[in-house]
Design an enzyme around this catalytic site. Structure first.
Site, short mmCIF file in Angstrom:
data_model
loop_
_atom_site.label_atom_id
_atom_site.label_comp_id
_atom_site.label_asym_id
_atom_site.label_seq_id
_atom_site.Cartn_x
_atom_site.Cartn_y
_atom_site.Cartn_z
N LYS A 286 0.84 -1.21 0.00
CA LYS A 286 0.00 0.00 0.00
C LYS A 286 0.88 1.26 0.00
O LYS A 286 2.07 1.18 0.31
CB LYS A 286 -0.91 -0.01 1.23
CG LYS A 286 -0.15 -0.01 2.56
CD LYS A 286 -1.06 -0.39 3.74
CE LYS A 286 -0.29 -0.39 5.04
NZ LYS A 286 -1.09 -0.97 6.15
N TYR B 207 12.99 31.02 6.67
CA TYR B 207 11.72 31.65 7.05
C TYR B 207 11.61 31.86 8.56
O TYR B 207 12.05 31.00 9.35
CB TYR B 207 10.53 30.79 6.60
CG TYR B 207 10.31 30.80 5.11
CD1 TYR B 207 10.27 31.99 4.39
CD2 TYR B 207 10.11 29.61 4.41
CE1 TYR B 207 10.04 31.99 3.01
CE2 TYR B 207 9.88 29.60 3.04
CZ TYR B 207 9.85 30.80 2.35
OH TYR B 207 9.62 30.79 1.00
C1 LIG Z 1 -0.23 -1.89 6.90
C2 LIG Z 1 -0.75 -3.19 7.37
C3 LIG Z 1 0.10 -4.31 7.52
C4 LIG Z 1 1.61 -4.23 7.41
O1 LIG Z 1 2.17 -3.93 8.66
P1 LIG Z 1 3.77 -3.84 8.88
O2 LIG Z 1 3.91 -3.44 10.29
O3 LIG Z 1 4.25 -2.79 7.94
O4 LIG Z 1 4.33 -5.17 8.55
C5 LIG Z 1 -0.48 -5.53 7.80
N1 LIG Z 1 -1.82 -5.65 7.96
C6 LIG Z 1 -2.65 -4.60 7.86
C7 LIG Z 1 -4.11 -4.80 8.09
C8 LIG Z 1 -2.15 -3.33 7.59
O5 LIG Z 1 -2.98 -2.28 7.53
#
Ligand SMILES: *Cc1c(COP(=O)(O)O)cnc(C)c1O
Length: 368
Positions: free
Chosen positions: A38, A264
């Site tokens: 993702k 800034y």
């Molecule tokens: C993002 C996510 C993961 C991955 O978790 P990591 O800690 O990056 O391994 C696994 N399961 C779900 C439901 C997630 O949202």
């Protein structure tokens, strides 16, 4: 790799393969692995990452939203893709792309059945998310009987997976909470397994779950951060290899006098004569203002150069008074030589937030 001439995120697919094999070695060979890709594969490049993992033998992918799954399919990814958080409006697109929905509420379950029946689908694969304490998404264990009866009434869907998500698997102080999540999942999922005679995959562990709770591995694991080289602990970080290195160059060097300010709001005032370097990346590239005001440093010719003043949209300024450097020299923000986790921790955040924030303006450079 030629010297960077602008801000680039180098993505090393050999390190990805190393991390994949390391995580694989932590689970039995019968256990399936789902790569969580993702958010552009945690800020890298989802198609490049998924293609490499598909060749390396990964079983499954997961994304958060339907569009991300569509993108994988457009990039030629063929393995099953679980959409963790589909919205009602995207269900048709999800089906058109042969993606697998995670159904997490009665509303989305009903909507999905409606869509699937309208399209005359038969046995379309779905996963069910059970809320075991994270209180983010998922059916409560009390709703399971009803979910079973709803699923039994339709032939449009086939339940192929049940899962839940651990809320603190990286935190030894929350062991009791995690064990209660595991126990709740076990009980709820057993009830579902008993209700159907076909094979249903159970999955609970994220990266830290795999590393810290081998008893919770079940039939499949979902790994994200570990693939990208971070393990949520000093020991695991040593075994993994960061796949992404954010590099840039020095655009300009200034010699300023004591009492002059930089950037800034004059957020940095020089206490003594100071040499500064301006770098071509800023908060629009994902280096948020939280990293400014000397909270963190970048690496120039092997030395730490603190970020001074406020981070601008397109630039940051660093203190190079004690560093032998020139305009055009390489700068490492984070990556192989310099952990994103440590960089993030200094400003009170975590590697996940830092690496996923690297914006699409930054060029990705894939090394295989
Ligand atoms: C993002 C996510 C993961 C991955 O978790 P990591 O800690 O990056 O391994 C696994 N399961 C779900 C439901 C997630 O949202």
């Amino acid at each position: 790799m030629p010297k960077a001439q602008e801000t680039v995120l180098e993505i090393d697919l050999k390190s990805l393969e190393h991390n994949y094999q390391y995580l694989r070695s932590k689970v039995a060979h019968t256990v399936k692995m789902m790569a969580v890709v993702k958010a552009f594969a945690y800020g890298s490049d989802s198609v490049a990452i998924a293609s490499k993992l598909e060749k390396a033998g990964i079983d499954h992918f997961a994304v958060a939203y339907t569009k991300e799954g569509e993108n994988l399919r457009a990039g030629g990814i063929e393995k099953p893709v679980l959409v963790l958080h589909p919205q009602s409006h995207s269900l048709k697109l999800l089906i058109d792309n042969c993606l697998t929905p995670s159904l997490y509420s009665k509303h989305i379950l009903t909507e999905f059945i409606k869509t699937a029946e309208e399209l005359n689908l038969k046995d379309y694969p779905v996963h069910i998310n059970i809320n075991t304490g994270l209180n983010r998404l998922g059916f409560s264990p009390e709703e399971i009987d009803e979910v079973i009866s709803i699923l039994r009434k339709t032939s449009a869907l086939q339940l192929v997976g049940i899962y839940s998500h651990l809320g603190a698997s990286e935190d030894p102080a929350e062991k009791e909470f995690t064990l209660s999540q595991i126990a709740t999942f076990k009980k709820a999922s057993e009830k579902i397994l008993e209700a159907f005679d076909h094979n249903i995959l159970r999955h609970l562990c994220n990266t830290s779950g795999i590393l810290n709770y081998p008893e919770a591995i079940f039939d499949m694991v979902r790994t994200g951060i570990g693939l990208y080289g971070y393990g949520n602990s000093v020991e695991e970080d040593e075994k993994l290899k960061p796949i992404g290195t954010l590099k840039t160059i020095i655009s300009q060097i200034h010699h300023i006098k004591a009492g002059e300010s930089v950037g800034y709001n004059r957020a940095f005032i020089a206490k003594k004569d100071t040499t500064t370097a301006t770098l071509p990346l800023g908060h629009a590239d994902g280096i948020s203002r939280i990293y400014g005001k000397q909270k963190t440093a970048v690496l120039i010719n092997g030395k730490e150069a603190p970020i001074i003043g406020n981070v601008c949209m397109d630039m940051i300024m660093v203190d190079v008074t004690d560093i032998d450097c020139n305009e055009g020299d390489q700068v490492i923000i984070f990556g192989k030589e310099r952990s994103a986790e440590k960089f993030a921790n200094k400003a009170g955040t975590i590697s996940y937030e830092l690496i996923t924030a690297i914006s699409q303006r930054v060029k990705r450079f894939i090394i295989d």
